[in-house]
Design a protein around this motif. Structure first.
Motif, PDB file in Angstrom:
ATOM      1  N   PRO B  51      61.087  70.409  42.660  1.00 38.16           N
ATOM      2  CA  PRO B  51      59.989  69.533  42.243  1.00 38.16           C
ATOM      3  C   PRO B  51      59.131  69.150  43.446  1.00 38.16           C
ATOM      4  CG  PRO B  51      62.125  68.444  42.039  1.00 38.16           C
ATOM      5  CD  PRO B  51      62.383  69.758  42.664  1.00 38.16           C
ATOM      6  N   ILE B  52      57.911  68.820  43.160  1.00 39.83           N
ATOM      7  CA  ILE B  52      56.963  68.566  44.247  1.00 39.83           C
ATOM      8  C   ILE B  52      56.448  67.142  44.218  1.00 39.83           C
ATOM      9  CG2 ILE B  52      54.675  69.190  45.124  1.00 39.83           C
ATOM     10  CD1 ILE B  52      55.593  71.976  43.597  1.00 39.83           C
ATOM     11  N   ILE B  53      56.454  66.550  45.365  1.00 40.52           N
ATOM     12  CA  ILE B  53      55.811  65.242  45.510  1.00 40.52           C
ATOM     13  C   ILE B  53      54.429  65.524  46.094  1.00 40.52           C
ATOM     14  CG2 ILE B  53      55.853  63.051  46.724  1.00 40.52           C
ATOM     15  CD1 ILE B  53      58.934  63.273  46.712  1.00 40.52           C
ATOM     16  N   LYS B  54      53.412  65.061  45.400  1.00 38.91           N
ATOM     17  CA  LYS B  54      52.050  65.323  45.874  1.00 38.91           C
ATOM     18  C   LYS B  54      51.475  64.067  46.500  1.00 38.91           C
ATOM     19  CE  LYS B  54      50.357  68.922  42.907  1.00 38.91           C
ATOM     20  NZ  LYS B  54      49.442  69.241  41.825  1.00 38.91           N
ATOM     21  N   LEU B  55      50.810  64.270  47.609  1.00 35.00           N
ATOM     22  CA  LEU B  55      50.179  63.160  48.317  1.00 35.00           C
ATOM     23  C   LEU B  55      48.693  63.432  48.369  1.00 35.00           C
ATOM     24  CD1 LEU B  55      52.209  62.580  51.577  1.00 35.00           C
ATOM     25  CD2 LEU B  55      51.301  60.821  50.113  1.00 35.00           C
ATOM     26  N   TYR B  56      47.909  62.556  47.826  1.00 33.17           N
ATOM     27  CA  TYR B  56      46.469  62.755  47.961  1.00 33.17           C
ATOM     28  C   TYR B  56      45.735  61.426  47.957  1.00 33.17           C
ATOM     29  CZ  TYR B  56      46.728  62.524  42.806  1.00 33.17           C
ATOM     30  OH  TYR B  56      46.983  62.149  41.527  1.00 33.17           O
ATOM     31  N   GLY B  57      44.520  61.431  48.378  1.00 31.57           N
ATOM     32  CA  GLY B  57      43.801  60.167  48.522  1.00 31.57           C
ATOM     33  C   GLY B  57      42.365  60.260  48.062  1.00 31.57           C
ATOM     34  N   LYS B  58      41.770  59.128  47.871  1.00 30.51           N
ATOM     35  CA  LYS B  58      40.370  59.069  47.472  1.00 30.51           C
ATOM     36  C   LYS B  58      39.773  57.866  48.195  1.00 30.51           C
ATOM     37  CE  LYS B  58      37.908  59.681  43.105  1.00 30.51           C
ATOM     38  NZ  LYS B  58      36.822  60.448  43.593  1.00 30.51           N
ATOM     39  N   SER B  59      38.609  58.079  48.750  1.00 30.18           N
ATOM     40  CA  SER B  59      38.011  57.021  49.551  1.00 30.18           C
ATOM     41  C   SER B  59      36.917  56.306  48.759  1.00 30.18           C
ATOM     42  CB  SER B  59      37.436  57.656  50.815  1.00 30.18           C
ATOM     43  OG  SER B  59      36.933  56.657  51.635  1.00 30.18           O
ATOM     44  N   TYR B  60      37.001  54.982  48.687  1.00 29.05           N
ATOM     45  CA  TYR B  60      35.959  54.168  48.064  1.00 29.05           C
ATOM     46  C   TYR B  60      35.307  53.328  49.164  1.00 29.05           C
ATOM     47  CZ  TYR B  60      38.163  55.364  43.623  1.00 29.05           C
ATOM     48  OH  TYR B  60      38.654  56.036  42.559  1.00 29.05           O
ATOM     49  N   PRO B  61      34.127  52.797  48.897  1.00 34.23           N
ATOM     50  CA  PRO B  61      33.474  52.030  49.960  1.00 34.23           C
ATOM     51  C   PRO B  61      34.334  50.867  50.473  1.00 34.23           C
ATOM     52  CG  PRO B  61      31.940  52.466  48.184  1.00 34.23           C
ATOM     53  CD  PRO B  61      33.280  52.945  47.718  1.00 34.23           C
ATOM     54  N   GLN B  62      35.068  50.211  49.602  1.00 29.60           N
ATOM     55  CA  GLN B  62      35.813  49.023  50.010  1.00 29.60           C
ATOM     56  C   GLN B  62      37.274  49.286  50.346  1.00 29.60           C
ATOM     57  OE1 GLN B  62      34.186  46.342  50.580  1.00 29.60           O
ATOM     58  NE2 GLN B  62      32.271  47.032  49.653  1.00 29.60           N
ATOM     59  N   PHE B  63      37.799  50.375  49.826  1.00 29.64           N
ATOM     60  CA  PHE B  63      39.225  50.619  50.055  1.00 29.64           C
ATOM     61  C   PHE B  63      39.532  52.110  49.925  1.00 29.64           C
ATOM     62  CE2 PHE B  63      38.566  50.194  45.584  1.00 29.64           C
ATOM     63  CZ  PHE B  63      39.486  51.028  44.968  1.00 29.64           C
ATOM     64  N   THR B  64      40.739  52.470  50.329  1.00 33.99           N
ATOM     65  CA  THR B  64      41.186  53.853  50.173  1.00 33.99           C
ATOM     66  C   THR B  64      42.368  53.855  49.229  1.00 33.99           C
ATOM     67  OG1 THR B  64      40.473  54.381  52.399  1.00 33.99           O
ATOM     68  CG2 THR B  64      42.054  55.877  51.390  1.00 33.99           C
ATOM     69  N   ARG B  65      42.299  54.738  48.265  1.00 28.57           N
ATOM     70  CA  ARG B  65      43.381  54.804  47.289  1.00 28.57           C
ATOM     71  C   ARG B  65      44.246  56.030  47.580  1.00 28.57           C
ATOM     72  NH1 ARG B  65      41.590  53.595  41.398  1.00 28.57           N
ATOM     73  NH2 ARG B  65      41.880  51.530  42.242  1.00 28.57           N
ATOM     74  N   ILE B  66      45.537  55.761  47.769  1.00 28.07           N
ATOM     75  CA  ILE B  66      46.455  56.864  48.060  1.00 28.07           C
ATOM     76  C   ILE B  66      47.390  57.046  46.866  1.00 28.07           C
ATOM     77  CG2 ILE B  66      48.315  57.642  49.580  1.00 28.07           C
ATOM     78  CD1 ILE B  66      46.912  55.845  51.742  1.00 28.07           C
ATOM     79  N   PHE B  67      47.480  58.281  46.416  1.00 32.46           N
ATOM     80  CA  PHE B  67      48.367  58.586  45.299  1.00 32.46           C
ATOM     81  C   PHE B  67      49.601  59.316  45.810  1.00 32.46           C
ATOM     82  CE2 PHE B  67      44.148  58.418  43.494  1.00 32.46           C
ATOM     83  CZ  PHE B  67      44.314  57.775  42.283  1.00 32.46           C
ATOM     84  N   ILE B  68      50.755  58.901  45.291  1.00 27.22           N
ATOM     85  CA  ILE B  68      51.977  59.666  45.538  1.00 27.22           C
ATOM     86  C   ILE B  68      52.493  60.056  44.159  1.00 27.22           C
ATOM     87  CG2 ILE B  68      54.294  59.633  46.518  1.00 27.22           C
ATOM     88  CD1 ILE B  68      53.219  57.305  48.346  1.00 27.22           C
ATOM     89  N   GLN B  69      52.416  61.337  43.882  1.00 25.96           N
ATOM     90  CA  GLN B  69      52.750  61.797  42.528  1.00 25.96           C
ATOM     91  C   GLN B  69      54.057  62.577  42.554  1.00 25.96           C
ATOM     92  OE1 GLN B  69      49.489  63.790  40.554  1.00 25.96           O
ATOM     93  NE2 GLN B  69      50.913  64.921  39.281  1.00 25.96           N
ATOM     94  N   SER B  70      54.902  62.284  41.568  1.00 26.99           N
ATOM     95  CA  SER B  70      56.205  62.943  41.527  1.00 26.99           C
ATOM     96  C   SER B  70      56.532  63.340  40.088  1.00 26.99           C
ATOM     97  CB  SER B  70      57.258  61.982  42.069  1.00 26.99           C
ATOM     98  OG  SER B  70      58.542  62.452  41.768  1.00 26.99           O
ATOM     99  N   PRO B  71      57.283  64.416  39.890  1.00 25.66           N
ATOM    100  CA  PRO B  71      57.645  64.799  38.521  1.00 25.66           C
ATOM    101  C   PRO B  71      58.640  63.827  37.878  1.00 25.66           C
ATOM    102  CG  PRO B  71      58.567  66.334  40.122  1.00 25.66           C
ATOM    103  CD  PRO B  71      57.726  65.389  40.886  1.00 25.66           C
ATOM    104  N   SER B  72      59.342  63.029  38.694  1.00 28.58           N
ATOM    105  CA  SER B  72      60.298  62.068  38.143  1.00 28.58           C
ATOM    106  C   SER B  72      59.846  60.654  38.498  1.00 28.58           C
ATOM    107  CB  SER B  72      61.685  62.351  38.707  1.00 28.58           C
ATOM    108  OG  SER B  72      61.614  62.343  40.116  1.00 28.58           O
ATOM    109  N   PRO B  73      60.375  59.643  37.775  1.00 23.99           N
ATOM    110  CA  PRO B  73      59.952  58.265  38.084  1.00 23.99           C
ATOM    111  C   PRO B  73      60.178  57.934  39.559  1.00 23.99           C
ATOM    112  CG  PRO B  73      61.250  58.315  36.075  1.00 23.99           C
ATOM    113  CD  PRO B  73      61.316  59.696  36.654  1.00 23.99           C
ATOM    114  N   LEU B  74      59.240  57.219  40.132  1.00 22.62           N
ATOM    115  CA  LEU B  74      59.298  56.951  41.567  1.00 22.62           C
ATOM    116  C   LEU B  74      60.082  55.676  41.857  1.00 22.62           C
ATOM    117  CD1 LEU B  74      55.708  58.032  42.053  1.00 22.62           C
ATOM    118  CD2 LEU B  74      57.407  58.661  43.754  1.00 22.62           C
TER     119      LEU B  74
END
Lengths: 191, 413
Positions: B51-74
């Protein structure tokens, strides 16, 4: 029982052989063939008669912006790599029919080798880059004059990777990506 | 006698050599078979179990949102240490991590390491004065970290995950916004303009001394001003001065700004003396059909294949995918190119000229519709004269702008 065992063993053995054969074939494809005349087949026989010539078609630029074919005779060489080399040598010498040569004056071919997968690595002197006028259109003309001239004349060459001064370059001069091999572009040619 | 002896000796040596060769050959065979087995079967044996844990992010003017996605509950534990945020995720060795670009103005770097029964994801910020909101989402399971400068809006730094949907956007205080859909920041898209060349990388030259790098910057600045005056788009330039920016960084600037459109501005040059007019390019797939298919497969199945790819190679795979990011936008890029070409044709009187395709480095990694505009030929003395004139530059910028607007109109229909 014994015969059954033998049959099973035989079957396993033949499977092994089959897998090995497949493997050797796939491994063989990765290996590069140097300019040595090892992989030559038909043209090797005629190596004695070096005075013979062969016709090649070179692609030069015209004022209409397209590449135009120009026929040229080159000495018949035994190896594919030598034929390709001779073709590029002729190409960078410039047109004899009044077309525009998309190469800076003084451009020389340093080396050319062809892989078994049909990728020709063509290494030019630094002049190609340093004296190049830059500009998208100029770079496209230079690259596809080379690529089309090689792929058109030699069926075995499927793609062309352009090197400068012995190494890969990111771009020719700021525009065209040199990090990957090129396929021919027929849309740039007017016959 | 000596002859006989010699022959005997020779044949013995030959025998010995034959035996040696056979030995070498059989050893070779065994090695190749082992390699064969490792290459062809081992990946299949494991492919379904990673299984893969995915790490990705998105930048907004006020904050940065980081996602940690996993196939099983985190199952996570988050700690803040000065400018570092440590996220401990319980996961056994079979998990693989796939990291996309997460970096932003606030996030300096994101790294990860493997523990005995967990992964530790370390988020390095540029400023120890930051706060973080944590959310848990399901389907797919995601841990969402909203990292922002300064203290948290709630006044406390509670790092236990909340089971709610993270807000789409917030106001400047970092509080959840109740009118997120009408927020200008969430709808304001970014157009990235790339003035070609710069610094020592001068580009093409004209007979009378004009440099491509100067012309491209002048026109780009004018185009930026026109867009800012007339459209509700954010405009980012890859350079605003006479400096050289590597070509891959130009694409990276577009991608990190989540660009909506990318316009690379250039002045052309040709070996033909009479070459004139504008040429608008989009990327040509410099690949055979087979290669394109393989890339398409890679892109579509990259998440499935990650398990089969060694961690140390994942960066390369990511690089290859990013290198070809533009392939997904070729259709839109061609429409944009057409719209701009049409306007420039009208300006320069080259009515029948069509758009072109070429394998340009700067366009390859751009993950949005992208074109390269060759305004006019600096190699043509007549056009060179025009290119350095303010009036002509303004007209060109206006034409590109008009093309842009007609593209936007077409796309919104």
């Amino acid at each position: 029982m014994e015969t059954k065992k033998l049959i099973i063993l035989g079957a396993l053995f033949s499977l092994l052989i089959l897998l090995l054969v497949i493997f050797f074939i796939t491994v063989g494809e990765e290996n590069q063939v140097s300019t040595s005349p090892k992989s030559l087949s038909s043209s090797e026989k005629s190596s004695e008669e070096t005075m013979e010539t062969q016709k090649v078609v070179l692609f030069y630029l015209s004022e209409d912006g397209y590449l135009h074919p120009e026929e040229r005779e080159i000495p018949l060489h035994p190896s594919l790599a030598d034929q390709a080399k001779q073709t590029v040598h002729e190409l960078v010498r410039g047109s004899e029919e009044g077309y525009i040569s998309p190469f800076p004056v003084g451009t020389n071919l340093r080396e050319l080798y062809i892989t078994e997968k049909g990728v020709a690595y063509v290494d030019f002197s630094i002049t190609l880059r340093e004296k190049h006028p830059s500009g998208s259109t100029a770079e496209v003309s230079t690259i596809f004059s080379i690529v089309n001239s090689l792929t058109h004349n030699f069926e075995q060459i499927k793609k062309v990777h352009v090197l400068v001064d012995g190494g890969g370059r990111q771009t020719l001069k700021g525009h065209v990506d040199l990090s990957r091999a090129f396929s021919s572009r027929e849309d740039l040619v007017v016959w | 006698m000596s002859k006989v002896f010699g022959r005997g000796f020779d044949s013995r040596r030959l025998h010995q050599r034959n035996r040696e060769m056979k030995l070498v050959n059989s050893q070779k065979k065994i090695i190749f078979f082992c390699l064969f087995f490792v290459f062809f079967f081992v990946p299949f044996l494991h492919s379904q179990e990673k299984p893969i844990i995915k790490l990705y992010g998105k930048s907004y003017p006020q904050f940065t949102r980081i996602f940690i996605q996993s196939p099983s509950p985190l199952n996570s534990n988050i700690e803040k240490q000065s400018s570092l945020l440590m996220v401990n995720i319980k996961a056994d060795q079979s998990y693989r991590i796939y990291k996309a670009s997460v970096e932003s103005e606030l996030i300096k770097s994101v790294g990860w390491s493997k523990g005995a029964a967990s992964y530790i994801i370390s988020i390095q910020t540029n400023d120890p004065d930051f706060s973080c909101d944590v959310f848990l989402l399901s389907d797919p399971h995601r841990l969402v970290l909203d990292v922002q400068k300064g203290e948290n809006g709630d006044g406390k730094n509670d790092l236990s995950p909340k089971r709610e949907t993270p807000p789409e956007n917030r106001d400047s205080n970092g509080k959840s916004s109740s009118f997120s859909s009408s927020q200008p920041q969430s709808t304001q898209k970014t157009i990235v303009i790339d003035p070609g060349h710069g610094g020592l990388e001068t580009g093409a030259h004209g007979e009378n001394g004009a440099s491509e790098k100067d012309v491209t910057l002048d026109i780009s600045l004018r185009l930026r001003d026109i867009i800012r005056r007339n459209l509700a788009y954010r405009v980012v330039l890859t350079r605003e001065e006479d400096v050289n920016i590597p070509l891959t960084s130009r694409a990276a600037i577009a991608n990190s700004n989540d660009a909506f459109l990318f316009l690379s501005i250039h002045a052309n040059s040709s070996f033909r003396q009479e070459a004139r007019g504008s040429e608008v390019y989009f990327l040509s797939l410099n690949a055979t059909d087979e290669e394109a298919r393989r890339l398409a497969y890679l892109e579509n199945h990259s998440s499935e294949m990650e398990g089969e790819i060694k961690e140390e190679n994942q960066d390369d795979i990511e690089m290859i995918l990013w290198d070809m990011a533009q392939t997904a936008y070729l259709k839109q890029s061609s429409v944009l190119a057409e719209s701009i070409q049409k306007e420039l044709n009208a300006l320069l009187g080259t009515s029948h000229r069509g758009i072109k395709q070429a394998p340009f480095k700067v366009l390859k990694g751009v993950a949005c519709p992208a074109v390269l505009v060759e305004v006019a030929f600096i190699s043509n003395p007549e056009e060179e004269k025009k290119l350095i004139k303010e009036r002509f530059q303004k007209k060109v910028a206006e034409s590109i702008y008009k093309g842009l607007v007609s593209y936007l109109r077409r796309e919104s229909q």
